[in-house]
Structure formats: C-alpha cells, structure tokens
Design an enzyme around this catalytic site. Structure first.
Site, short mmCIF file in Angstrom:
data_model
loop_
_atom_site.label_atom_id
_atom_site.label_comp_id
_atom_site.label_asym_id
_atom_site.label_seq_id
_atom_site.Cartn_x
_atom_site.Cartn_y
_atom_site.Cartn_z
N LEU A 6 39.84 28.87 46.81
CA LEU A 6 39.48 30.28 46.96
C LEU A 6 40.64 31.19 46.58
O LEU A 6 41.69 31.17 47.21
CB LEU A 6 39.07 30.56 48.41
CG LEU A 6 37.98 29.65 48.98
CD1 LEU A 6 37.60 30.10 50.38
CD2 LEU A 6 36.76 29.62 48.07
N GLN A 78 33.48 35.76 42.08
CA GLN A 78 32.87 36.35 43.27
C GLN A 78 32.89 37.86 43.09
O GLN A 78 33.95 38.45 42.94
CB GLN A 78 33.67 35.95 44.51
CG GLN A 78 33.02 36.40 45.80
CD GLN A 78 33.94 36.28 47.01
OE1 GLN A 78 35.15 36.11 46.88
NE2 GLN A 78 33.36 36.37 48.19
N GLY A 83 33.57 37.46 51.92
CA GLY A 83 33.92 36.38 52.85
C GLY A 83 34.04 35.03 52.18
O GLY A 83 33.65 34.84 51.03
N THR A 84 34.60 34.11 52.93
CA THR A 84 34.94 32.81 52.36
C THR A 84 33.70 31.95 52.06
O THR A 84 33.69 31.20 51.07
CB THR A 84 35.90 32.06 53.31
OG1 THR A 84 35.44 32.22 54.66
CG2 THR A 84 37.31 32.61 53.22
N GLY A 135 41.01 29.72 64.51
CA GLY A 135 39.79 29.00 64.82
C GLY A 135 40.23 27.73 65.53
O GLY A 135 41.08 27.00 65.03
N HIS A 308 74.82 45.54 40.32
CA HIS A 308 76.23 45.50 40.71
C HIS A 308 76.47 46.03 42.11
O HIS A 308 75.81 46.96 42.56
CB HIS A 308 77.15 46.25 39.73
CG HIS A 308 76.48 47.23 38.85
ND1 HIS A 308 76.69 47.30 37.50
CD2 HIS A 308 75.57 48.19 39.12
CE1 HIS A 308 75.96 48.26 36.99
NE2 HIS A 308 75.26 48.80 37.94
P1 TTP Z 1 41.97 36.19 53.55
O1 TTP Z 1 43.43 35.96 53.72
O2 TTP Z 1 41.13 36.30 54.77
O3 TTP Z 1 41.72 37.49 52.66
P2 TTP Z 1 42.59 38.07 51.49
O4 TTP Z 1 43.24 37.01 50.70
O5 TTP Z 1 41.75 39.03 50.70
O6 TTP Z 1 43.78 38.86 52.23
P3 TTP Z 1 43.73 40.17 53.15
O7 TTP Z 1 43.01 39.81 54.40
O8 TTP Z 1 45.18 40.45 53.37
O9 TTP Z 1 43.07 41.27 52.37
O10 TTP Z 1 41.33 35.05 52.63
C1 TTP Z 1 41.50 33.67 52.79
C2 TTP Z 1 41.32 32.99 51.46
O11 TTP Z 1 40.00 33.15 50.96
C3 TTP Z 1 42.22 33.54 50.41
O12 TTP Z 1 42.62 32.46 49.59
C4 TTP Z 1 41.34 34.50 49.62
C5 TTP Z 1 39.99 33.87 49.74
N1 TTP Z 1 38.86 34.81 49.81
C6 TTP Z 1 37.96 34.84 48.75
O13 TTP Z 1 38.12 34.11 47.76
N2 TTP Z 1 36.89 35.69 48.84
C7 TTP Z 1 36.68 36.50 49.92
O14 TTP Z 1 35.69 37.23 49.95
C8 TTP Z 1 37.65 36.46 50.99
C9 TTP Z 1 37.47 37.34 52.20
C10 TTP Z 1 38.71 35.60 50.89
#
Ligand code: TTP
Length: 393
Positions: A6, A78, A83-84, A135, A308
C-alpha cells in the site's frame, strides 16, 4: 504468493516532507521507504508485487517501473484515500490465490515477512509497551481469536504490525463498511478472516510505522545501522572515516573530514573540506556538506546544501534546502524535556530528548540563523540573516 504493497497515501502527518514526494518515497538509507517493504516481500519469495498508488503516483512508478529485482511490478490506482481495505480492493483484479498485504510506510524485519508468507493465513504481531495506541490481537493456542482497535483496556500487549498473509477467500471480503473515522479498514477484513480461518500470529521483535517526521529519522537510524563499510567514491587521504561508513561511487570526501559511521554519503554528494559527520547520517544524492560544518544524526535529502560554518543535529532536511553560513540548529532543551513537534496543528511529544528541525523542500536560511528545537519550516520558508527562529513558519 503475490504481495500487495500500500503506497497510495500522502502522509499528511509527515508534512512538510511529503510536499513533492509521497511518504513511501521518502529516503531511508539508500532507497525509498517503500523499497524496504518491496525488498522484504521479494526476499520472502513474492512472485509479483502489486503496488497500490494514488498521491504523486508517478514518483512511485518511475522508481520501480515494470520490474524490480526481476520480479514483475503491477500498479493499481486508488482514486480516493478511503482507507486500507479500499486500497487492497483497488488491487483485487490483479489477485489470484492467497496474497500478502504490507504497508508501504512500515519497516519490517525481513525474516518476519518470510515467516509470514510460510504461515498463511497469518498476521505479524509485535509486543509493545503501550498497546492502547494500536490494534491489539488476542490469541488462544497460538491462533488469533480477536482484534480490537486502540482498546482502553488492552487484553494483551500484542500489536498488529500491519503485515498480513490472507487466504484467497479474503478477496470476497474486501468491501467492508466505513469505520468511525470514515475509512474502510483492512483490520475489518482481518476480523472476518479471523472468524473463518485459523490465523497464526508471526511475532517480530523489530517493526516501525513511519507516520511523523521524527519516525523518518528513526527509520534512517535503523537502516543506516545495517550498513557495512564500503568506500567506492573519491576520498582524500587526509580524511578520516571510522566505522560503517559508505561512500558511494561518484561521491567526494575532501581533506580534513571526519565521518563516524553509520553514515551514507550517496552518489554525487560532497563532504568537506574540514567537516564532521557523525551519528546515523544520510547525505543523499547531490547534497553537500561544506567547510567546517558539523552534521549529527540527520537526513539531508537530494540536492540540499549546508555549505559552511553550520551545525545541524537530529534534523530532517527535505530536497534542495540551503542553509546559509553559520546556521545553527538547537536540538536540546535546557530542562531536558522531550522535544515537541506540531503534527496537523497538534503539539505532540516526539519522545526524543534530542530533536532539531524539519525543513520542507527549498527552505533557505540567511547567514547566522538560529533554529530552536522541534521547529517545522514549510517548503520554501526563509529566514533573514541573524534571525532566531522560534516559531514554525
Ligand atoms: P496511513 O499511515 O494511515 O495514511 P497515510 O500514509 O496517508 O498517512 P497520514 O495518516 O499521515 O495522512 O496509511 C497506512 C498505509 O496505507 C500507508 O502505506 C498508506 C496506505 N494507504 C493507502 O494506500 N490508501 C489509503 O486510502 C490509506 C488511508 C492508506
């Protein structure tokens, strides 16, 4: 097994460093943060990497192209940052069979990822002192029976380290409802997998989630500490390199320089004359450390110049920063309290007794500028000659 990595997030908490570069592409030793994840997946035997990209996607594509270390790279875009689980869902069409999911902004112990792939269905777990921030996983007979997000009263001290090996069926469960914070979370997918399968916890001693600027410094401390001495650049006979120092081909170290490892001087960088580099320090491609400059435990990104008579300690400087002569960074408070830093408007403790400044790309300081500990300078910020900068700008 295919591995979904991700890397679509912007990294809002790590601003101003993520201005032109998405967080997964920020430098950690000799490669971008996300490349450490991709390497761990390839070392564990991943047959294909599906990189989920979004914010500043082209910088990720340009680095990995279509194949990396002989392993095919596929991209899934994406559209929003919802979200993840939504990010993994974007990669769904590229998946068949069991699959791994790794965060592109986490540093994992490569041996743990290897064990994770072997143990599928499995999740990486790490023992932490403050489980309420994570978690938290409950186990019975070496199987995970529950995951609770940030519980006030944690059942165990086993935190979810954000690395998963999912069975093929999990593909059908990626469309989870939005959580309280409005995101579709991979942990809800994990909860479903826990309900239907025996999921093994793969414990790891070492793991890092890089979210805030001082964690990028800590990620560099970790990975620079793994370097072995290698001198391929041009090093003056009158320079002294101690310990695990890497001077890449195309880098120059001039007379009178002392470098105490771990330190990495990347291609096109110059150090000296008469500079002192110590602690875990990265001088990235094309950066320069000039005459009578001391750099301690810091990251100087591409093209940045501290030319410097300056001191930079425990700091992260973005790309093409220019510190005027005599710029001095303070990295310690008189009362010895942990240094605070502002993340998205909130003052947070970095937990570090020593922390200097974070400067976004193209910051320029006038001569004899003094910078106080925990200062954040946005991309393009400037100071006048002789200024004492005590507030973020
Ligand atoms: P996060 O650290 O929760 O989100 P972020 O990387 O955007 O950072 P911040 O909260 O500072 O804005 O994400 C966890 C991992 O998942 C990271 O590798 C980015 C990825 N991610 C996505 O690919 N898509 C998403 O929609 C989100 C929320 C996260």
């Amino acid at each position: 097994m295919k591995a979904v990595v991700l890397a679509a997030g912007e990294g809002t908490r790590i601003r101003p460093l993520s201005g032109s570069v998405p967080k997964p592409m920020l430098p950690v030793a000799d490669r971008p943060l996300v490349a450490h994840t991709v390497d761990a997946a390839i070392d564990a035997g991943a047959e294909e990497i599906v990189l989920v990209v979004g914010y500043e996607a082209d910088t990720v594509r340009e680095h990995f192209e279509d194949s990396y270390r002989g392993v095919p790279i596929t991209y899934a875009v994406q559209e929003g940052q919802d979200g993840t689980a939504d990010a993994v869902n974007a990669a769904s069409e590229h998946l068949d069979g069991s699959f791994a999911v790794l965060n592109g902004d986490n540093l994992y112990d490569p041996a743990a990822i290897d064990a994770l792939f072997d143990a599928c269905p499995a999740v990486c777990a790490v023992e932490v002192e403050n489980p309420s921030n994570y978690g938290v996983l409950s186990t019975e007979d070496d199987t995970i029976v529950d995951i609770v997000e940030k519980p006030a009263d944690p059942p165990t001290n086993l935190a979810n380290a954000g690395a998963y090996a999912f069975p093929e069926r999990a593909r059908e469960w990626l469309e989870v409802p939005a959580s309280e914070r409005g995101e579709h979370e991979i942990t809800d997918v994990l909860a479903r997998v826990i309900d239907e399968f025996a999921v093994t916890p793969v414990t790891t001693d070492r793991w890092m989630d890089v979210g805030r600027p001082w964690e990028l410094l800590e990620a560099n401390e970790w990975k620079l500490g793994d370097l072995n001495r290698r001198i391929e650049g041009e090093v003056s006979d009158a320079a002294q390199l101690e310990g695990d120092v890497v001077v890449e081909e195309g880098a120059t170290v001039k007379p009178g320089v002392v470098i105490e490892g771990p330190a990495l001087i990347r291609s096109g960088a110059t150090v000296g004359p008469n500079a002192y580099v110590r602690g875990a320090t990265l001088v990235d491609e094309g950066a320069s450390v000039g005459n009578a400059v001391e750099i301690k435990n810091s990251v100087l990104s591409r093209g940045t110049s501290v030319s410097h008579l300056s001191y930079v300690g425990d700091s992260v400087l973005g790309r093409n920063v220019n510190f005027g002569a005599g710029t001095t960074v303070a990295n310690l408070r008189h009362d010895d309290e942990a240094i605070k830093f502002t993340v998205k408007g909130e003052r947070l403790s970095t937990g570090r007794r020593k922390f200097g400044v974070v400067a976004g790309d193209e910051v320029k300081t006038g001569i004899n500028t003094s910078l106080t500990p925990g200062l954040k300078l946005d991309a393009g910020a400037t100071s006048r000659p002789g200024e004492v900068v005590e507030r973020d700008r």
